[in-house]
Design an enzyme around this catalytic site. Sequence first.
Site, short mmCIF file in Angstrom:
data_model
loop_
_atom_site.label_atom_id
_atom_site.label_comp_id
_atom_site.label_asym_id
_atom_site.label_seq_id
_atom_site.Cartn_x
_atom_site.Cartn_y
_atom_site.Cartn_z
N HIS A 297 0.94 -1.03 -0.12
CA HIS A 297 0.05 -0.01 0.06
C HIS A 297 0.93 1.21 -0.04
O HIS A 297 1.36 1.82 -1.01
CB HIS A 297 -0.81 0.06 1.29
CG HIS A 297 -2.10 0.65 1.17
ND1 HIS A 297 -2.44 1.86 0.29
CD2 HIS A 297 -3.06 1.14 2.15
CE1 HIS A 297 -3.39 2.65 0.41
NE2 HIS A 297 -3.92 2.22 1.46
N HIS A 336 -2.08 -1.87 -11.29
CA HIS A 336 -2.79 -1.50 -10.27
C HIS A 336 -4.05 -2.18 -9.72
O HIS A 336 -4.57 -2.70 -10.65
CB HIS A 336 -3.38 0.06 -10.52
CG HIS A 336 -3.81 0.66 -8.75
ND1 HIS A 336 -5.18 0.70 -8.51
CD2 HIS A 336 -3.10 1.59 -8.16
CE1 HIS A 336 -5.07 1.30 -7.54
NE2 HIS A 336 -4.02 2.02 -7.19
N ASP A 392 2.98 5.62 -8.15
CA ASP A 392 4.15 5.39 -7.27
C ASP A 392 5.23 5.37 -8.05
O ASP A 392 6.53 5.71 -7.53
CB ASP A 392 4.09 3.83 -6.42
CG ASP A 392 2.84 4.02 -5.49
OD1 ASP A 392 2.46 4.88 -4.74
OD2 ASP A 392 1.89 3.08 -5.54
#
Length: 491
Positions: A297, A336, A392
């Site tokens: 996460h 994702h 990210d």
Amino acid sequence: MGRSLESAASDNTLSVRDNRTGKTYTIPIEDNSISATAFKAISAPKAKGEREENETEKGLRVQDKGFLNTAVLRSKITYIDGDAGILRYRGYPIEQLALQSSHLETAYLLIYGSLPTSAQYKVFQGEVMHHSVVHADAEQFFRSFRYDAHPMAILTSALAYLGSYYSEANPSLQGQNLFTKGDAASLAIIDKQIFRLIGKATTLAAMAYRVRQGRDFVTPPTGLSYTGSFLYQMDHLGETDYKPNPVLEKALDVLFLIHADHELNASATTVLQTGSSLVDPYSAVAAGCASLYGPLHGGANEAVIRMLISIGRPGNVPAFIEAVKKREKVLSGFGHRVYKTSDPRSFIVRKMADEVFEVTGKDELLETAMALHEAAMKDEYFVKRKLAPNVDFWSGLIYRAMGFPLDFFPVLFAVPRVVGWLAHWRQMMLQDGGVKIWRPRQIYVGAPKRDYVTMEQRVPVEGLRETPSAVAHSGISKRTMLASFKGKAKL
């Protein structure tokens, strides 16, 4: 000839035939969803030899490991279309908000449902910044951590610790309907905790940072923006008229904005699961922070940088790609759980990265990242699996270029996500019908009923998973075990 309204309405149902009994059940469909509890009516007699733990006579249960297709609530906050790469806060596309809004303005939107007027925003911003100061005792709390404690461990602990100051916000002390009444007094208490948590999130994070740096703590300044105040608290060392670089301040604000919420992700779900017991919001947010700590996460952008460091130069990318295909290496920053095409936030961050690099200079890992991005996007293995770069992949490079240590990356995720957690928490407290504690069902597949046997009669059960692991002791523990003393247990 078109169908009648009555006929069309009746079509908005699901017909289920239970082949065990021959019965057919009609289940209503509302907003393209069905109620899981409707399946409790679908029961059957226990089959011959069937386990009693299946509870067949009590109706069907819906099994959904990892919540892959289970909706646990109705929400007005965030909409995601993973196949189309769409993210909207309260209906507003994330691209428009990132370009024209600010983190605090978007926070108001997420929590209260609409963009604020100038007067509304002035009040909201003023309250958040006013509540950024923490009690002087907090210094002693932060100094109690080891010098090398992970900043996420510190932040998680600090958020829970914060609740000990505000007995007015504890339903265990003030009554369990403290936040669920929906009247003016209850709403005022809710909002005050929201001001406190958003305002103090940056202060607690900056204190965690300065503990690691061995520096004194800084009182939140006046007259700066939310992210400007955060940077000031982290970096100010006594300079006169200190102001953070405006490009970095703006970049951090945009990063905060796009990380503010993401529907029912793991940490938001944790906040709601915890909050459903009607615990105080500080405890619920601390639980969310603990969930965000995990590498699947909030730790993902840190994992990206570690991956790029391990790859080294661009020339090593092809070999890394092949190792990923063979499952010898892990590819971080691609794909994702929700987005199956592209992460809309990644385009925003990629564009902003260029602006940051103009100020900081290009990160030495940028060329490696670009080479990895290009290779993956052209490789059928990744294209077929829809493994596109996510937020990210690029945000880690920006944080690194801005000089943040790797283990501080999750903190930079947690601080803005406090907004989303609180938006969902507030919505749940005020939902129609009140708050019901979240209590998932399970499918029990363990041993059937068995009788207790004495220790002398037991047959040993062996196996790595069935017995405790041996602990290798050293130092004082080893010497103590070898020593003799009164009361020493005999093994």
